[in-house]
Design a protein around this motif. Structure first.
Motif, PDB file in Angstrom:
ATOM      1  N   PHE A  31       0.832  -1.203   0.000  1.00  0.00           N
ATOM      2  CA  PHE A  31       0.000   0.000   0.000  1.00  0.00           C
ATOM      3  C   PHE A  31       0.867   1.254   0.000  1.00  0.00           C
ATOM      4  N   THR A  32       0.236   2.389  -0.266  1.00  0.00           N
ATOM      5  CA  THR A  32       0.948   3.666  -0.287  1.00  0.00           C
ATOM      6  C   THR A  32       0.795   4.351   1.064  1.00  0.00           C
ATOM      7  N   PRO A  33       1.884   4.848   1.673  1.00  0.00           N
ATOM      8  CA  PRO A  33       1.790   5.506   2.975  1.00  0.00           C
ATOM      9  C   PRO A  33       0.754   6.633   2.977  1.00  0.00           C
ATOM     10  N   GLY A  34      -0.124   6.615   3.984  1.00  0.00           N
ATOM     11  CA  GLY A  34      -1.206   7.579   4.080  1.00  0.00           C
ATOM     12  C   GLY A  34      -2.561   6.962   3.806  1.00  0.00           C
ATOM     13  N   GLN A  35      -2.597   5.767   3.195  1.00  0.00           N
ATOM     14  CA  GLN A  35      -3.871   5.127   2.892  1.00  0.00           C
ATOM     15  C   GLN A  35      -4.520   4.551   4.152  1.00  0.00           C
ATOM     16  N   TYR A  36      -5.790   4.178   4.023  1.00  0.00           N
ATOM     17  CA  TYR A  36      -6.544   3.616   5.138  1.00  0.00           C
ATOM     18  C   TYR A  36      -7.072   2.234   4.752  1.00  0.00           C
ATOM     19  N   ILE A  37      -7.480   1.475   5.754  1.00  0.00           N
ATOM     20  CA  ILE A  37      -8.136   0.192   5.526  1.00  0.00           C
ATOM     21  C   ILE A  37      -9.479   0.189   6.256  1.00  0.00           C
ATOM     22  N   GLY A  38     -10.393  -0.628   5.769  1.00  0.00           N
ATOM     23  CA  GLY A  38     -11.643  -0.866   6.465  1.00  0.00           C
ATOM     24  C   GLY A  38     -11.475  -2.027   7.433  1.00  0.00           C
ATOM     25  N   ILE A  39     -12.063  -1.890   8.611  1.00  0.00           N
ATOM     26  CA  ILE A  39     -12.025  -2.952   9.621  1.00  0.00           C
ATOM     27  C   ILE A  39     -13.460  -3.271  10.027  1.00  0.00           C
ATOM     28  N   GLY A  40     -13.817  -4.539   9.911  1.00  0.00           N
ATOM     29  CA  GLY A  40     -15.141  -4.987  10.323  1.00  0.00           C
ATOM     30  C   GLY A  40     -15.029  -5.911  11.522  1.00  0.00           C
ATOM     31  N   ILE A  41     -15.843  -5.677  12.525  1.00  0.00           N
ATOM     32  CA  ILE A  41     -15.793  -6.502  13.735  1.00  0.00           C
ATOM     33  C   ILE A  41     -17.223  -6.826  14.168  1.00  0.00           C
ATOM     34  N   ARG A  42     -17.409  -8.038  14.609  1.00  0.00           N
ATOM     35  CA  ARG A  42     -18.740  -8.494  15.008  1.00  0.00           C
ATOM     36  C   ARG A  42     -18.963  -8.185  16.485  1.00  0.00           C
ATOM     37  N   VAL A  43     -19.990  -7.419  16.765  1.00  0.00           N
ATOM     38  CA  VAL A  43     -20.337  -7.048  18.130  1.00  0.00           C
ATOM     39  C   VAL A  43     -21.829  -7.301  18.319  1.00  0.00           C
ATOM     40  N   ASP A  44     -22.166  -8.103  19.322  1.00  0.00           N
ATOM     41  CA  ASP A  44     -23.569  -8.430  19.621  1.00  0.00           C
ATOM     42  C   ASP A  44     -24.304  -8.947  18.388  1.00  0.00           C
ATOM     43  N   TRP A  90     -18.490  -1.702  10.640  1.00  0.00           N
ATOM     44  CA  TRP A  90     -17.325  -1.342   9.823  1.00  0.00           C
ATOM     45  C   TRP A  90     -16.932   0.106  10.041  1.00  0.00           C
ATOM     46  N   ARG A  91     -15.629   0.350  10.107  1.00  0.00           N
ATOM     47  CA  ARG A  91     -15.087   1.705  10.094  1.00  0.00           C
ATOM     48  C   ARG A  91     -13.759   1.670   9.336  1.00  0.00           C
ATOM     49  N   SER A  92     -13.304   2.833   8.911  1.00  0.00           N
ATOM     50  CA  SER A  92     -12.031   2.940   8.206  1.00  0.00           C
ATOM     51  C   SER A  92     -11.025   3.676   9.080  1.00  0.00           C
ATOM     52  N   TYR A  93      -9.782   3.188   9.083  1.00  0.00           N
ATOM     53  CA  TYR A  93      -8.733   3.799   9.885  1.00  0.00           C
ATOM     54  C   TYR A  93      -7.438   3.861   9.080  1.00  0.00           C
ATOM     55  N   SER A  94      -6.710   4.946   9.263  1.00  0.00           N
ATOM     56  CA  SER A  94      -5.454   5.141   8.548  1.00  0.00           C
ATOM     57  C   SER A  94      -4.402   4.144   9.021  1.00  0.00           C
ATOM     58  N   LEU A  95      -3.625   3.636   8.079  1.00  0.00           N
ATOM     59  CA  LEU A  95      -2.514   2.766   8.417  1.00  0.00           C
ATOM     60  C   LEU A  95      -1.377   3.599   8.995  1.00  0.00           C
TER      61      LEU A  95
END
Length: 365
Positions: free
Chosen positions: A72-85, A90-95
């Protein structure tokens, strides 16, 4: 069954052999029993460490599974999905790590990291900072985003950040340090207090180690917002620098005005973590056609937020109207784009993360 020439000549793989013995389940189902990260259907990752940064922020170190692009290119973000209840959120966070980061402590494994700040209104951010344990399996979306470090980097750079706006910049700085390409970089980073300052110790150490890097830490609780007019005194060559800015919307608006007034808007790169809303409508009953689920929404609740509240499946990326991952079709009624106030009617495709109900509506999702 008739086989094409290509099929007859294609080498038989272990997965092909396994498929003959595992029907009706797919080989993928059995591979996941051996290792949850072995999936050909979706990107997955395992949280291997949750490292506290401040009272309301933490860095998640993640081991991605098959198919993740470590280039990936520095500065990009990824989506993270997590199962809760029982629901996927899903949310996106910068690497915050450099591309191809290898952790020598964990036997040379290739890992990625994101740093999350818990927001008062953010259910998932609070869970990731204070509730998610190491070992948790998450879903991942591929790296994306245009707020990136160019290659080669400009000779003179200026980073302007506040709060969690420092996260994409840290990915860039760690990459520059790793490649030994820090030439002339100034980073002005603001937080309310020293205890709220993300990456403060690392930034100070980087300042001490690299003559070409200047870390300017600004505490707004003591001195108020950083005054851009002070650049002429502190860093008089600021007009010669290419600039990356990330932080609260009001801060970014001031920066954009300042650079436009100087005739330097083409040197400014901006990343927004929040949706900039200009219009709020009346809301309405929103129905998701594929599941039949409905929810009463106000005029500020986006289609994406409504879908997540009822557990309707919907892809998402940036959440601020940039990446177009969440495009859906309106099948009945109208929705309003919260950025522009423009209404979209049945038959039109819209971005779920920036549109809200303008009366009762049905969404093809």
């Amino acid at each position: 069954m008739v086989h094409t020439a290509a099929e007859r000549t294609r080498p038989i793989t272990l997965r092909d052999i396994a498929a003959r013995f595992t029907t009706p389940l797919l080989p993928d189902d059995y591979l996941q029993l051996v290792n949850p990260l072995w999936s050909a259907r979706e990107l997955r990752g395992r949280i291997v460490e949750v490292r506290k940064e401040t009272a309301d922020s933490a860095t998640l170190v993640i081991k991605p599974g098959w198919g993740f692009d470590f280039g990936f290119t520095p500065g990009q973000y990824i989506g993270i999905g997590i199962r809760v209840d029982g629901r996927w959120h899903w949310r996106s966070y910068s690497l915050t790590c450099p591309p191809g980061w290898i952790d020598p402590v964990r036997h040379g494994e290739r890992l990625v990291s994101v740093t999350v700040k818990a927001m008062p209104e953010g259910f998932l951010s609070g869970h990731l900072v204070n509730g998610v344990p190491a070992g948790t399996i998450v879903r991942l979306a591929a790296p994306q985003g245009g707020f990136v470090l160019p290659e080669p980097p400009p000779a003179k750079m200026l980073f302007l950040t506040a709060g969690s706006g420092a996260t994409p910049i840290m990915g860039m700085l760690r990459t520059l340090r790793r490649r030994d390409t820090i030439s002339d970089v100034v980073h002005i980073h603001s937080a309310r207090t020293a205890d709220d300052m993300l990456f403060a110790a690392e930034l100070r150490e980087l300042d001490r180690q690299h003559p070409g890097f200047t870390s300017h830490l600004h505490f707004t609780g003591e001195r108020g917002r950083f005054d851009l007019t002070g650049l002429d005194h502190l860093y008089p060559d600021w007009r010669e620098r290419h600039v990356w800015a990330c932080g609260p919307l009001d801060m970014l608006a001031v920066i954009e005005t300042h650079w436009s007034a100087a005739g330097l808007a083409d040197r400014l790169h901006v990343e927004r973590f929040e949706l900039e809303r200009s219009e709020i409508g009346e809301g309405g009953l929103m129905t998701f056609a594929r599941t039949g689920q409905s929810i009463d929404t106000d005029g500020a609740t986006t289609v994406l937020e409504a879908a997540e509240r009822v557990g309707a499946s919907m892809s998402a990326g940036c959440r601020v109207g940039i990446c177009r991952t969440c495009v859906v079709t309106v099948t009945e009624g109208h929705v309003r784009d919260l950025r522009t106030g423009l209404e979209h009617q049945a038959g039109e495709q819209v971005q779920a993360c920036v549109c809200a109900a303008a009366g009762d509506c049905v969404i093809d999702a």
